[in-house]
Structures are given as structure tokens and as C-alpha cells.
Design a protein around this motif. Structure first.
Motif, PDB file in Angstrom:
ATOM      1  N   THR A  74      38.179  43.798  41.939  1.00 20.25           N
ATOM      2  CA  THR A  74      38.704  42.591  42.666  1.00 20.25           C
ATOM      3  C   THR A  74      40.048  43.064  43.545  1.00 20.25           C
ATOM      4  O   THR A  74      40.314  44.260  43.533  1.00 20.25           O
ATOM      5  CB  THR A  74      39.517  41.641  41.600  1.00 20.25           C
ATOM      6  OG1 THR A  74      40.569  41.948  41.011  1.00 20.25           O
ATOM      7  CG2 THR A  74      38.485  41.262  40.294  1.00 20.25           C
ATOM      8  N   ASP A  77      42.916  45.097  42.245  1.00 24.15           N
ATOM      9  CA  ASP A  77      42.666  46.496  41.680  1.00 24.15           C
ATOM     10  C   ASP A  77      42.957  47.531  42.586  1.00 24.15           C
ATOM     11  O   ASP A  77      43.090  47.490  43.576  1.00 24.15           O
ATOM     12  CB  ASP A  77      41.177  46.558  41.323  1.00 24.15           C
ATOM     13  CG  ASP A  77      40.649  45.873  39.986  1.00 24.15           C
ATOM     14  OD1 ASP A  77      41.562  45.714  39.060  1.00 24.15           O
ATOM     15  OD2 ASP A  77      39.615  45.275  40.064  1.00 24.15           O
ATOM     16  N   PRO A 115      34.283  45.635  46.750  1.00 25.70           N
ATOM     17  CA  PRO A 115      33.636  44.725  45.438  1.00 25.70           C
ATOM     18  C   PRO A 115      32.228  44.581  45.526  1.00 25.70           C
ATOM     19  O   PRO A 115      31.931  44.085  44.456  1.00 25.70           O
ATOM     20  CB  PRO A 115      34.826  43.589  45.534  1.00 25.70           C
ATOM     21  CG  PRO A 115      35.635  43.813  46.402  1.00 25.70           C
ATOM     22  CD  PRO A 115      35.217  44.850  47.482  1.00 25.70           C
TER      23      PRO A 115
END
Length: 157
Positions: A74, A77, A115
Motif C-alpha cells: 500500500t 509501505d 502496488p
């Protein structure tokens, strides 16, 4: 080769017509014009290299070579990746092996694109200039450049 030269001629002509239009007071070229230029460059690049690419609503293109696991990072992160960044003419401008970055501090094309890959996944991101560095020159990257990244998502946390 030939296609790169055609890109450069097209881009130069569009750029010169923008400069001329603004110089004689007919307005200026705006982001829609650059988006159209980028879109043509991206489509030509995809066709030239026969890539099976998909796109997002923002205009980011991606190619998934390996989707990786079902675990995806995400925006909050830190991502650990191997990557090579190059221009559509093949000139490499950056690379890294097993480097870790906070995803939320990277270019928009990476924030949206990384992502897409699951842990262990790999592929390519083809980033229009407005999701890259826009009108800024960064190192050896010219202003308004479409960027291509080969990415392997090693890990994230």
C-alpha cells in the motif's frame, strides 16, 4: 531507430508550434497537449516492442511478467525493489538492486504502479511525464519525458 527519430520530430514540431502559439498570443500549450504527445509516444513504444500492456485511468501503462503473490503493498509501505529506468529510446538513466524506498515519497507513476505487482512480482511501468517528473529536468532525464521502468518487487513492509 527510425521510430525514435519520428517521435523526436513529432515532439519537436508540437513543441515548436506551442512556443509559436504562445509567442504570438494565441494561448499556450497546456497539459492536455503534453498528455496527447505522451500518449502517442507510449502507444508507439508498446507497438514497437509488441508489449501486452494495460493502462490505468491516470494514463499509467503496465506490463505484468510475473504477478507475484496475492500480497500487494500500500502507499504507506516501504518497498524493496530491483529496477532499471530508461527513456523510450532505450537510454538508461537509473537502476538499483534490492533498494528500499517509502512508496509515498516516490513519483506518482511508482505510487500507483508498484502496488499492481504482488510480492515477488515483476514487469514494466510506462509512465507519462505528468506521473513522472513533468516539465522538470532531473539528471539526464529531459523535461516532459515518458519513463519506462523494469521492476521486480522483492518485498515490502
Amino acid at each position: 531507430g527510425q521510430i525514435v527519430l519520428q517521435h523526436m520530430k513529432l515532439k519537436s514540431l508540437l513543441y515548436l508550434s506551442c512556443l509559436l502559439a504562445s509567442a504570438i498570443g494565441l494561448g499556450s500549450c497546456d497539459k492536455e497537449d503534453q498528455d496527447a504527445i505522451d500518449q502517442q509516444i507510449i502507444e508507439d513504444f508498446i507497438n514497437e516492442h509488441q508489449l501486452d500492456a494495460d493502462s490505468t485511468a491516470s494514463g499509467l501503462y503496465y506490463v505484468i511478467d510475473d504477478p507475484g503473490t496475492s500480497e500487494h503493498p500500500t502507499i504507506d509501505d516501504d518497498v524493496t525493489i530491483d529496477y532499471v529506468g530508461f527513456l523510450t529510446n532505450g537510454d538508461v538513466f537509473d537502476s538499483g538492486v534490492n533498494v528500499t524506498y517509502p512508496l509515498n515519497q516516490l513519483i506518482l507513476g511508482w505510487q500507483e504502479g508498484i502496488p499492481i505487482f504482488g510480492k515477488g512480482g515483476s514487469g514494466y511501468l510506462i509512465v507519462p511525464s505528468r506521473l513522472g517528473y513533468g516539465e522538470r529536468r532531473v539528471g539526464t532525464i529531459p523535461p516532459n519525458s515518458v519513463l519506462v521502468f523494469e521492476i521486480h518487487l522483492n518485498n515490502f513492509h
